[in-house]
Scaffold this active site. Structure first.
Site, short mmCIF file in Angstrom:
data_model
loop_
_atom_site.label_atom_id
_atom_site.label_comp_id
_atom_site.label_asym_id
_atom_site.label_seq_id
_atom_site.Cartn_x
_atom_site.Cartn_y
_atom_site.Cartn_z
N ARG A 104 0.84 -1.19 0.00
CA ARG A 104 0.00 0.00 0.00
C ARG A 104 0.87 1.25 0.00
O ARG A 104 1.88 1.30 0.71
CB ARG A 104 -0.91 0.02 1.24
CG ARG A 104 -1.87 -1.14 1.31
CD ARG A 104 -2.61 -1.12 2.64
NE ARG A 104 -3.54 -2.24 2.76
CZ ARG A 104 -4.25 -2.50 3.86
NH1 ARG A 104 -4.11 -1.71 4.92
NH2 ARG A 104 -5.06 -3.53 3.89
N ARG A 113 10.23 7.76 3.96
CA ARG A 113 10.10 9.21 4.14
C ARG A 113 10.84 9.69 5.39
O ARG A 113 11.41 10.79 5.40
CB ARG A 113 8.63 9.60 4.20
CG ARG A 113 7.91 9.45 2.86
CD ARG A 113 6.42 9.60 3.00
NE ARG A 113 6.06 10.89 3.55
CZ ARG A 113 4.83 11.20 3.96
NH1 ARG A 113 3.85 10.29 3.89
NH2 ARG A 113 4.57 12.40 4.46
N ASP A 169 0.85 5.54 0.53
CA ASP A 169 0.10 6.58 1.21
C ASP A 169 -0.39 7.64 0.23
O ASP A 169 0.02 7.67 -0.93
CB ASP A 169 0.96 7.24 2.28
CG ASP A 169 1.28 6.32 3.43
OD1 ASP A 169 0.49 5.39 3.70
OD2 ASP A 169 2.34 6.51 4.06
N TYR A 175 12.26 1.46 -3.27
CA TYR A 175 11.67 2.80 -3.38
C TYR A 175 12.75 3.78 -3.84
O TYR A 175 13.94 3.58 -3.58
CB TYR A 175 11.13 3.27 -2.03
CG TYR A 175 9.79 2.70 -1.64
CD1 TYR A 175 8.61 3.37 -1.94
CD2 TYR A 175 9.72 1.49 -0.96
CE1 TYR A 175 7.38 2.84 -1.57
CE2 TYR A 175 8.49 0.95 -0.59
CZ TYR A 175 7.32 1.64 -0.90
OH TYR A 175 6.11 1.10 -0.54
#
Length: 268
Positions: free
Chosen positions: A49, A196, A51, A109
Protein backbone atom coordinates in the site's frame (compact mmCIF):
# COMPACT_ATOMS: atom_id res chain seq x y z
CA UNK A 1 -6.91 -18.50 -13.20
CA UNK A 2 -4.74 -15.87 -11.55
CA UNK A 3 -3.60 -12.76 -13.42
CA UNK A 4 -0.85 -10.36 -12.37
CA UNK A 5 -0.75 -6.76 -13.56
CA UNK A 6 2.00 -4.17 -13.41
CA UNK A 7 0.67 -0.67 -12.79
CA UNK A 8 2.07 2.85 -12.57
CA UNK A 9 0.24 5.81 -11.09
CA UNK A 10 0.53 9.43 -10.06
CA UNK A 11 -0.38 9.36 -6.39
CA UNK A 12 -1.00 13.10 -6.13
CA UNK A 13 -4.51 12.51 -7.46
CA UNK A 14 -5.40 9.93 -4.80
CA UNK A 15 -5.73 9.42 -1.04
CA UNK A 16 -3.41 6.42 -1.26
CA UNK A 17 -3.62 2.94 -2.79
CA UNK A 18 -6.32 1.43 -0.59
CA UNK A 19 -9.98 1.70 -1.56
CA UNK A 20 -11.81 4.02 0.84
CA UNK A 21 -15.46 4.93 1.41
CA UNK A 22 -14.88 8.66 1.79
CA UNK A 23 -11.82 9.28 -0.40
CA UNK A 24 -10.41 8.37 -3.80
CA UNK A 25 -8.09 5.34 -3.70
CA UNK A 26 -6.13 3.85 -6.59
CA UNK A 27 -7.39 0.36 -5.75
CA UNK A 28 -11.03 1.26 -6.42
CA UNK A 29 -10.20 2.73 -9.82
CA UNK A 30 -8.19 -0.36 -10.79
CA UNK A 31 -10.85 -2.80 -9.60
CA UNK A 32 -13.56 -0.97 -11.55
CA UNK A 33 -11.50 -0.94 -14.75
CA UNK A 34 -10.47 -4.61 -14.51
CA UNK A 35 -14.03 -5.63 -13.66
CA UNK A 36 -15.23 -3.97 -16.86
CA UNK A 37 -12.84 -6.14 -18.89
CA UNK A 38 -13.62 -9.30 -16.92
CA UNK A 39 -17.38 -8.63 -16.96
CA UNK A 40 -17.59 -9.58 -13.29
CA UNK A 41 -16.63 -7.96 -9.95
CA UNK A 42 -12.91 -8.14 -9.24
CA UNK A 43 -10.95 -7.77 -6.00
CA UNK A 44 -7.26 -7.11 -6.45
CA UNK A 45 -4.36 -7.68 -4.05
CA UNK A 46 -1.37 -5.34 -4.24
CA UNK A 47 2.28 -5.87 -3.42
CA UNK A 48 2.11 -2.96 -1.01
CA UNK A 49 0.00 0.00 0.00
CA UNK A 50 1.17 3.52 -0.76
CA UNK A 51 0.10 6.58 1.21
CA UNK A 52 -1.69 9.65 -0.08
CA UNK A 53 0.49 11.53 -2.54
CA UNK A 54 2.98 8.67 -3.03
CA UNK A 55 3.52 7.42 -6.57
CA UNK A 56 4.24 4.03 -8.12
CA UNK A 57 6.53 3.54 -11.08
CA UNK A 58 5.65 -0.13 -10.67
CA UNK A 59 2.97 -1.63 -8.46
CA UNK A 60 2.16 -5.33 -8.87
CA UNK A 61 -1.31 -6.72 -8.22
CA UNK A 62 -3.08 -10.03 -8.73
CA UNK A 63 -6.69 -11.08 -9.12
CA UNK A 64 -8.62 -14.26 -9.93
CA UNK A 65 -10.98 -14.77 -12.85
CA UNK A 66 -12.64 -17.54 -14.83
CA UNK A 67 -12.73 -15.59 -18.08
CA UNK A 68 -10.08 -15.83 -20.77
CA UNK A 69 -8.51 -12.65 -22.10
CA UNK A 70 -5.20 -12.09 -23.83
CA UNK A 71 -2.58 -10.05 -21.95
CA UNK A 72 -3.07 -7.31 -24.55
CA UNK A 73 -6.82 -7.26 -23.87
CA UNK A 74 -6.31 -6.90 -20.11
CA UNK A 75 -3.89 -4.02 -20.67
CA UNK A 76 -5.81 -2.10 -23.34
CA UNK A 77 -9.22 -2.78 -21.83
CA UNK A 78 -8.23 -1.67 -18.35
CA UNK A 79 -6.42 1.43 -19.59
CA UNK A 80 -9.47 2.47 -21.59
CA UNK A 81 -11.41 2.58 -18.32
CA UNK A 82 -8.81 4.05 -15.98
CA UNK A 83 -8.30 7.71 -15.08
CA UNK A 84 -5.34 9.32 -16.83
CA UNK A 85 -3.24 9.16 -13.65
CA UNK A 86 -3.20 5.33 -13.69
CA UNK A 87 -1.80 3.00 -16.37
CA UNK A 88 -1.57 -0.79 -16.64
CA UNK A 89 1.89 -1.58 -18.02
CA UNK A 90 1.63 -5.35 -18.52
CA UNK A 91 -0.48 -8.42 -17.76
CA UNK A 92 0.61 -12.00 -17.22
CA UNK A 93 -1.04 -15.24 -16.17
CA UNK A 94 0.67 -16.57 -13.03
CA UNK A 95 0.39 -19.77 -10.94
CA UNK A 96 -2.55 -19.91 -8.53
CA UNK A 97 0.01 -19.95 -5.70
CA UNK A 98 1.36 -16.52 -6.68
CA UNK A 99 0.67 -13.75 -4.18
CA UNK A 100 1.55 -10.16 -5.06
CA UNK A 101 2.24 -9.22 -1.44
CA UNK A 102 3.52 -12.34 0.29
CA UNK A 103 5.47 -13.59 -2.72
CA UNK A 104 7.66 -10.49 -2.91
CA UNK A 105 11.27 -11.10 -1.84
CA UNK A 106 12.06 -7.40 -1.60
CA UNK A 107 10.80 -3.96 -2.54
CA UNK A 108 12.55 -0.85 -3.79
CA UNK A 109 11.67 2.80 -3.38
CA UNK A 110 13.21 5.94 -4.84
CA UNK A 111 12.89 9.36 -3.25
CA UNK A 112 13.53 12.35 -5.51
CA UNK A 113 14.61 15.80 -4.35
CA UNK A 114 14.87 18.93 -6.48
CA UNK A 115 17.74 20.77 -4.84
CA UNK A 116 17.78 24.38 -5.98
CA UNK A 117 17.08 27.83 -4.60
CA UNK A 118 13.73 28.41 -6.29
CA UNK A 119 10.58 26.30 -6.12
CA UNK A 120 9.45 24.23 -9.10
CA UNK A 121 6.52 25.25 -11.27
CA UNK A 122 6.57 22.03 -13.31
CA UNK A 123 5.90 18.67 -11.65
CA UNK A 124 5.67 20.15 -8.16
CA UNK A 125 3.43 17.26 -7.06
CA UNK A 126 5.95 14.69 -8.25
CA UNK A 127 9.15 15.73 -6.52
CA UNK A 128 10.24 17.19 -3.18
CA UNK A 129 11.86 20.62 -3.23
CA UNK A 130 14.70 21.48 -0.84
CA UNK A 131 16.12 24.98 -1.20
CA UNK A 132 19.17 24.56 1.05
CA UNK A 133 22.25 23.11 -0.72
CA UNK A 134 22.57 19.38 -0.01
CA UNK A 135 25.79 17.38 0.07
CA UNK A 136 24.70 14.10 -1.49
CA UNK A 137 28.05 12.44 -0.74
CA UNK A 138 27.57 13.06 3.00
CA UNK A 139 24.02 11.74 2.69
CA UNK A 140 25.24 8.59 0.93
CA UNK A 141 27.93 7.96 3.54
CA UNK A 142 25.47 8.47 6.39
CA UNK A 143 22.92 6.18 4.77
CA UNK A 144 25.29 3.19 4.76
CA UNK A 145 24.83 2.91 8.54
CA UNK A 146 21.31 1.66 7.84
CA UNK A 147 22.34 -1.31 5.70
CA UNK A 148 21.68 -4.70 7.28
CA UNK A 149 19.04 -6.13 9.61
CA UNK A 150 18.04 -3.63 12.29
CA UNK A 151 15.25 -2.46 14.54
CA UNK A 152 13.97 0.55 12.57
CA UNK A 153 11.71 1.92 15.32
CA UNK A 154 13.30 5.36 14.89
CA UNK A 155 12.02 5.41 11.30
CA UNK A 156 8.47 4.08 11.72
CA UNK A 157 5.31 6.14 12.00
CA UNK A 158 3.47 6.17 15.30
CA UNK A 159 0.44 4.59 13.61
CA UNK A 160 2.48 1.77 12.03
CA UNK A 161 0.66 -1.53 12.55
CA UNK A 162 3.54 -3.88 11.78
CA UNK A 163 4.10 -6.53 14.45
CA UNK A 164 7.87 -6.09 14.34
CA UNK A 165 10.09 -3.06 13.63
CA UNK A 166 12.91 -5.29 12.36
CA UNK A 167 13.68 -5.04 8.66
CA UNK A 168 16.59 -6.08 6.45
CA UNK A 169 17.79 -3.17 4.34
CA UNK A 170 19.78 -4.64 1.43
CA UNK A 171 21.09 -1.43 -0.13
CA UNK A 172 20.70 2.33 -0.06
CA UNK A 173 22.35 4.96 -2.20
CA UNK A 174 22.19 8.72 -2.70
CA UNK A 175 23.03 10.05 -6.14
CA UNK A 176 22.98 13.47 -7.77
CA UNK A 177 22.52 14.55 -11.36
CA UNK A 178 22.56 18.32 -11.61
CA UNK A 179 19.79 19.68 -9.38
CA UNK A 180 18.22 16.24 -8.92
CA UNK A 181 19.05 13.99 -5.94
CA UNK A 182 17.78 10.41 -5.75
CA UNK A 183 17.68 8.29 -2.60
CA UNK A 184 17.29 4.63 -3.61
CA UNK A 185 16.42 1.96 -1.04
CA UNK A 186 15.85 -1.79 -1.28
CA UNK A 187 14.68 -3.89 1.69
CA UNK A 188 12.79 -7.09 2.36
CA UNK A 189 9.87 -4.94 3.57
CA UNK A 190 9.21 -1.43 4.85
CA UNK A 191 7.53 0.08 7.88
CA UNK A 192 4.91 2.83 7.59
CA UNK A 193 6.65 6.08 6.57
CA UNK A 194 10.04 4.35 6.82
CA UNK A 195 11.47 5.72 3.56
CA UNK A 196 10.10 9.21 4.14
CA UNK A 197 11.60 9.25 7.64
CA UNK A 198 14.94 8.04 6.29
CA UNK A 199 14.81 10.78 3.65
CA UNK A 200 14.04 13.46 6.23
CA UNK A 201 16.93 12.29 8.41
CA UNK A 202 19.36 12.23 5.48
CA UNK A 203 18.27 15.72 4.40
CA UNK A 204 19.27 17.00 7.84
CA UNK A 205 22.74 15.53 7.27
CA UNK A 206 22.94 16.81 3.70
CA UNK A 207 22.27 20.41 4.64
CA UNK A 208 24.83 20.30 7.47
CA UNK A 209 22.43 20.45 10.40
CA UNK A 210 23.59 17.06 11.64
CA UNK A 211 26.84 15.06 11.39
CA UNK A 212 27.17 11.88 9.37
CA UNK A 213 27.35 9.78 12.56
CA UNK A 214 23.96 11.05 13.69
CA UNK A 215 22.09 8.60 11.45
CA UNK A 216 23.65 5.67 13.30
CA UNK A 217 22.73 7.27 16.61
CA UNK A 218 19.13 7.71 15.48
CA UNK A 219 18.96 4.06 14.42
CA UNK A 220 20.40 2.87 17.75
CA UNK A 221 17.96 5.01 19.77
CA UNK A 222 14.92 3.08 18.49
CA UNK A 223 12.88 6.19 19.16
CA UNK A 224 11.05 8.08 16.42
CA UNK A 225 11.26 11.35 18.35
CA UNK A 226 15.05 11.59 17.91
CA UNK A 227 14.99 11.29 14.11
CA UNK A 228 14.53 13.82 11.33
CA UNK A 229 11.28 15.11 9.91
CA UNK A 230 8.98 12.96 7.83
CA UNK A 231 9.77 14.08 4.29
CA UNK A 232 6.80 14.99 2.06
CA UNK A 233 5.10 12.21 0.10
CA UNK A 234 5.37 13.79 -3.35
CA UNK A 235 9.00 12.76 -3.86
CA UNK A 236 8.42 9.06 -3.09
CA UNK A 237 8.01 6.33 -5.72
CA UNK A 238 7.45 2.61 -5.33
CA UNK A 239 10.01 1.48 -7.90
CA UNK A 240 10.47 -2.27 -7.67
CA UNK A 241 8.77 -5.43 -6.44
CA UNK A 242 11.23 -8.31 -6.60
CA UNK A 243 9.93 -11.85 -7.09
CA UNK A 244 11.42 -15.22 -7.92
CA UNK A 245 13.02 -14.69 -11.36
CA UNK A 246 11.45 -17.96 -12.53
CA UNK A 247 8.10 -16.15 -12.65
CA UNK A 248 9.39 -13.90 -15.40
CA UNK A 249 7.59 -10.81 -14.11
CA UNK A 250 8.87 -7.44 -15.36
CA UNK A 251 8.44 -6.07 -11.87
CA UNK A 252 11.08 -3.34 -11.74
CA UNK A 253 10.69 0.22 -12.97
CA UNK A 254 12.93 1.62 -15.66
CA UNK A 255 14.06 5.22 -15.52
CA UNK A 256 12.39 7.85 -13.39
CA UNK A 257 13.53 11.39 -14.13
CA UNK A 258 16.19 9.80 -16.34
CA UNK A 259 17.71 7.80 -13.46
CA UNK A 260 17.68 4.01 -13.40
CA UNK A 261 18.55 1.75 -10.49
CA UNK A 262 18.59 -1.89 -11.56
CA UNK A 263 18.65 -4.38 -8.69
CA UNK A 264 19.67 -7.98 -9.36
CA UNK A 265 17.89 -10.79 -7.46
CA UNK A 266 21.17 -11.73 -5.74
CA UNK A 267 21.26 -8.28 -4.13
CA UNK A 268 18.05 -8.79 -2.20
Amino acid sequence: MRIALGIEYDGSAFAGWQAQHDARGVQAAVEAAVAFVADHPVEVTAAGRTDAGVHAAIQVIHFDTEVTRTPRSWVLGANANLPKQVTVLWAKEVPDSFHARYGAMARSYRYFILNRAVRPALGANNITWVREPLDHERMHLAAQQLVGEHDFSSFRAAECQSRSPVRRLARISVRRRGELIAIEVTANAFLHHMVRNIAGTLIAVGCGDRPVEWVGEVLAARDRKVGGITAPPNGLYLAGIHYDPALGLPSEAGEIFGLACPVRPDQV
